[in-house]
Design an enzyme around this catalytic site. Structure first.
Site, PDB file in Angstrom:
ATOM      1  N   LYS A   1      -4.666   2.552   2.382  1.00 20.89           N
ATOM      2  CA  LYS A   1      -4.130   1.239   2.725  1.00 20.89           C
ATOM      3  C   LYS A   1      -5.279   0.352   3.171  1.00 20.89           C
ATOM      4  O   LYS A   1      -6.288   0.852   3.680  1.00 20.89           O
ATOM      5  CB  LYS A   1      -3.108   1.414   3.857  1.00 20.89           C
ATOM      6  CG  LYS A   1      -2.294   0.185   4.182  1.00 20.89           C
ATOM      7  CD  LYS A   1      -1.011   0.571   4.908  1.00 20.89           C
ATOM      8  CE  LYS A   1      -0.263  -0.665   5.377  1.00 20.89           C
ATOM      9  NZ  LYS A   1       1.088  -0.364   5.824  1.00 20.89           N
TER      10      LYS A   1
ATOM     11  N   HIS B   1      -1.096  -2.242  -1.060  1.00 22.35           N
ATOM     12  CA  HIS B   1      -2.129  -1.749  -0.156  1.00 22.35           C
ATOM     13  C   HIS B   1      -3.553  -2.165  -0.505  1.00 22.35           C
ATOM     14  O   HIS B   1      -4.513  -1.480  -0.154  1.00 22.35           O
ATOM     15  CB  HIS B   1      -2.051  -0.221  -0.064  1.00 22.35           C
ATOM     16  CG  HIS B   1      -0.858   0.254   0.697  1.00 22.35           C
ATOM     17  ND1 HIS B   1      -0.701   1.537   1.152  1.00 22.35           N
ATOM     18  CD2 HIS B   1       0.256  -0.412   1.114  1.00 22.35           C
ATOM     19  CE1 HIS B   1       0.436   1.655   1.796  1.00 22.35           C
ATOM     20  NE2 HIS B   1       1.048   0.488   1.773  1.00 22.35           N
TER      21      HIS B   1
ATOM     22  N   ASP C   1       1.533  -6.828   2.876  1.00 24.08           N
ATOM     23  CA  ASP C   1       2.221  -5.632   2.386  1.00 24.08           C
ATOM     24  C   ASP C   1       3.680  -5.650   2.840  1.00 24.08           C
ATOM     25  O   ASP C   1       4.120  -4.812   3.619  1.00 24.08           O
ATOM     26  CB  ASP C   1       1.473  -4.396   2.937  1.00 24.08           C
ATOM     27  CG  ASP C   1       2.095  -3.090   2.475  1.00 24.08           C
ATOM     28  OD1 ASP C   1       2.657  -3.061   1.365  1.00 24.08           O
ATOM     29  OD2 ASP C   1       2.029  -2.104   3.230  1.00 24.08           O
TER      30      ASP C   1
ATOM     31  N   ASP D   1       6.537  -5.270   1.280  1.00 21.99           N
ATOM     32  CA  ASP D   1       7.516  -4.369   0.673  1.00 21.99           C
ATOM     33  C   ASP D   1       8.801  -5.080   0.255  1.00 21.99           C
ATOM     34  O   ASP D   1       9.901  -4.619   0.571  1.00 21.99           O
ATOM     35  CB  ASP D   1       7.811  -3.181   1.613  1.00 21.99           C
ATOM     36  CG  ASP D   1       6.621  -2.224   1.717  1.00 21.99           C
ATOM     37  OD1 ASP D   1       6.245  -1.647   0.689  1.00 21.99           O
ATOM     38  OD2 ASP D   1       6.049  -2.092   2.821  1.00 21.99           O
TER      39      ASP D   1
ATOM     40  N   ASP E   1       8.739   1.808  -3.527  1.00 22.16           N
ATOM     41  CA  ASP E   1       8.512   1.754  -2.077  1.00 22.16           C
ATOM     42  C   ASP E   1       8.690   0.309  -1.607  1.00 22.16           C
ATOM     43  O   ASP E   1       7.765  -0.492  -1.678  1.00 22.16           O
ATOM     44  CB  ASP E   1       7.095   2.271  -1.753  1.00 22.16           C
ATOM     45  CG  ASP E   1       6.855   2.349  -0.244  1.00 22.16           C
ATOM     46  OD1 ASP E   1       7.820   2.189   0.516  1.00 22.16           O
ATOM     47  OD2 ASP E   1       5.695   2.559   0.165  1.00 22.16           O
TER      48      ASP E   1
HETATM   49  C1  RNT Z   1       3.248   2.325   4.222  1.00 21.23           C
HETATM   50  C2  RNT Z   1       3.264   3.128   2.971  1.00 21.23           C
HETATM   51  C3  RNT Z   1       4.226   4.260   2.940  1.00 21.23           C
HETATM   52  C4  RNT Z   1       5.581   3.891   3.499  1.00 21.23           C
HETATM   53  C5  RNT Z   1       6.648   4.926   3.305  1.00 21.23           C
HETATM   54  C6  RNT Z   1       7.838   4.696   4.150  1.00 21.23           C
HETATM   55  O1  RNT Z   1       2.490   1.202   4.144  1.00 21.23           O
HETATM   56  O2  RNT Z   1       3.457   2.302   1.876  1.00 21.23           O
HETATM   57  O3  RNT Z   1       4.318   4.768   1.658  1.00 21.23           O
HETATM   58  O4  RNT Z   1       6.046   2.686   2.982  1.00 21.23           O
HETATM   59  O5  RNT Z   1       6.116   6.176   3.455  1.00 21.23           O
HETATM   60 ZN    ZN Z   2       3.656   3.318  -0.019  1.00 27.75          ZN
END
Ligand code: RNT
Ligand code: ZN
Length: 426
Positions: A230, A270, A302, A304, A334
């Site tokens: 990351k 990431h 990041d 998500d 993810d």
């Molecule tokens: C976190 C990562 C990881 C998580 C999950 C919940 O930045 O992306 O993969 O999102 O494990």
């Molecule tokens: Zn991830």
């Protein structure tokens, strides 16, 4: 959408692709063998099923408070069943260790056993679903200072080493029980908010912890491990212990001691915003057997967000197609959005990922490579532009029809029905 319309559009698409030498049915056969691992944590905003809280921390954050959130394992599984009934193709579920079902037992994460996941294993078996797994090194008092496997406090570091070891054993048991390889991903949130004076110290500790964890061997038909890098997280803006360079080096270091199976995980959120994940694939494939990709959509950070078939996702899938490596790259979604209907979020994200895969499988790649090899870059660009809008959607709709799942946005009707009958009553 009625099936006559779907078939008509499909036939036209077959002809269009045939004009470029693409065999649509062969692409569909390939599509049937590619699975995308559905992350369980979209279902409840990464809350988990442990009695003791769980939740996000360590720089990951789910926002939104949409109603109908599952309150236990059975409700979460029901929501996953509903989601999976709206997705064509093979089924794979990505579990996190915080989805242990402890049934009142007082047991901490370093002591988890396979029996705490038995309900998941039974469910997977009876639904013909493959499982993947993740250690949960966040959302826990021992992770409060954002240092887990790299914590200088030996007691805390040991706790997390034992957690990841326990998780790997459970993953191997899952793989054995299901007869399907489990991908076990290791992501730790470790980092610092502010300028760090001794980065080397934490990275040395992380290396040593991973060495300890991975010294335990399991058959690769049961479990393969991956390590996820990351660039930064909220609250750990200045220093991330497990950076991309760290894990690139770490995987090479494992290879030196004969572990050729450890994978890198590339999460699309990431990296720096203008970095292309797609560009990394060919470099990593040259030096690794396999890779894991977390398909996500970062918005400014990041964040998500729910995946859509945007440029970065399409570019990634095209790159996998162009390198002919769908059998070497594990794909797992993810993202977590608690601000909209969670089942719709899952369905949109998974179907978008699948559409991008199919679009890539249908790309007339040979024409592009030929133009490039001939030094004709104008043709290469013109064709790339042309191929962006070939009728892949018509082929995806036919794929859904064949697999007996809703075509187009028809899945929304089922989701709203489920919301009314099930979610609204929670
Ligand atoms: C976190 C990562 C990881 C998580 C999950 C919940 O930045 O992306 O993969 O999102 O494990
Ligand atoms: Zn991830």
């Amino acid at each position: 959408m009625d099936s006559k319309t779907v078939l008509k559009a499909f036939e036209a698409a077959v002809e269009t692709y045939a004009a470029y030498g693409v065999d649509v049915n062969a692409a569909l056969e390939k599509m049937k063998k590619i699975d995308v691992s559905v992350h369980c944590w979209q279902g409840d905003d990464v809350k988990g099923l442990e009695d003791s809280g769980g939740g996000t921390s360590g720089g990951i954050l789910s926002t939104g408070s949409f109603g109908g959130k599952p309150r236990n394992g059975d409700e979460l599984r029901a929501d996953i069943d509903k989601t999976m009934s709206l997705l064509p193709g093979l089924k794979r579920l990505n579990l996190h260790a915080c989805y242990a079902e402890l049934n009142g037992e007082k047991v901490d994460r370093d002591q988890y056993e396979t029996r705490h996941f038995q309900q998941w294993i039974d469910w997977a078996k009876s639904n013909d679903v493959a499982l993947d797994f993740n250690a949960t090194c966040f959302g826990h008092p021992m992770a409060a200072d954002n240092l887990t496997l790299s914590n200088p406090d030996e007691k805390i570091r040991r706790f997390w080493i034992n957690h990841v070891k326990a998780v790997r054993k459970i993953a191997a048991d899952m793989g054995k029980a299901l007869g399907k390889t489990v991908v076990n991903n290791i992501w730790v949130p470790d980092g610092m908010k502010d300028l760090t004076a001794d980065r080397l110290r934490y990275r040395t500790l992380l290396r040593d912890s991973l060495d300890d964890i991975l010294s335990v061997k399991y058959p690769t038909e049961y479990v393969v491990d991956a390590v996820e890098s990351k660039v930064f997280g909220i609250g750990v803006e200045s220093f991330t212990v497990g950076s991309h360079e760290f894990y690139m080096g770490y995987v090479a270091h494992q290879q030196l001691v004969g572990n050729m199976d450890l994978m890198q995980t590339l999460d699309m959120g990431h990296f720096h915003p203008t970095e292309s994940i797609a560009d990394k694939v060919s470099s990593l494939l040259l030096f690794n057997k396999k890779l894991l990709v977390h398909v996500s959509r970062p918005v400014r950070w990041d964040s998500d967000h729910v995946v859509i078939s945007d440029e970065s996702v399409q570019e990634l899938m095209r790159e996998i197609k162009r390198t002919d490596s769908f059998d070497r790259i594990f794909l797992a979604t993810d993202f977590f959005d608690g601000s909209i209907n969670r089942i719709a979020a899952w369905t949109v994200g998974l179907r978008a990922t699948q559409k991008a895969i199919l679009g890539a499988l249908l790309e007339p790649t040979e024409h592009l490579k030929k133009a490039e090899a001939a030094g004709d870059f104008a043709t290469r660009l013109a064709l790339m532009e042309e191929f962006r809008n070939l009728p892949a959607m018509a082929v995806y709709n036919k794929y859904c029809l064949d697999q007996g799942v809703p075509v187009g946005s028809d899945y929304l009707t089922e989701i709203y029905e489920y919301s009314e009958n099930v979610l609204a009553k929670r």
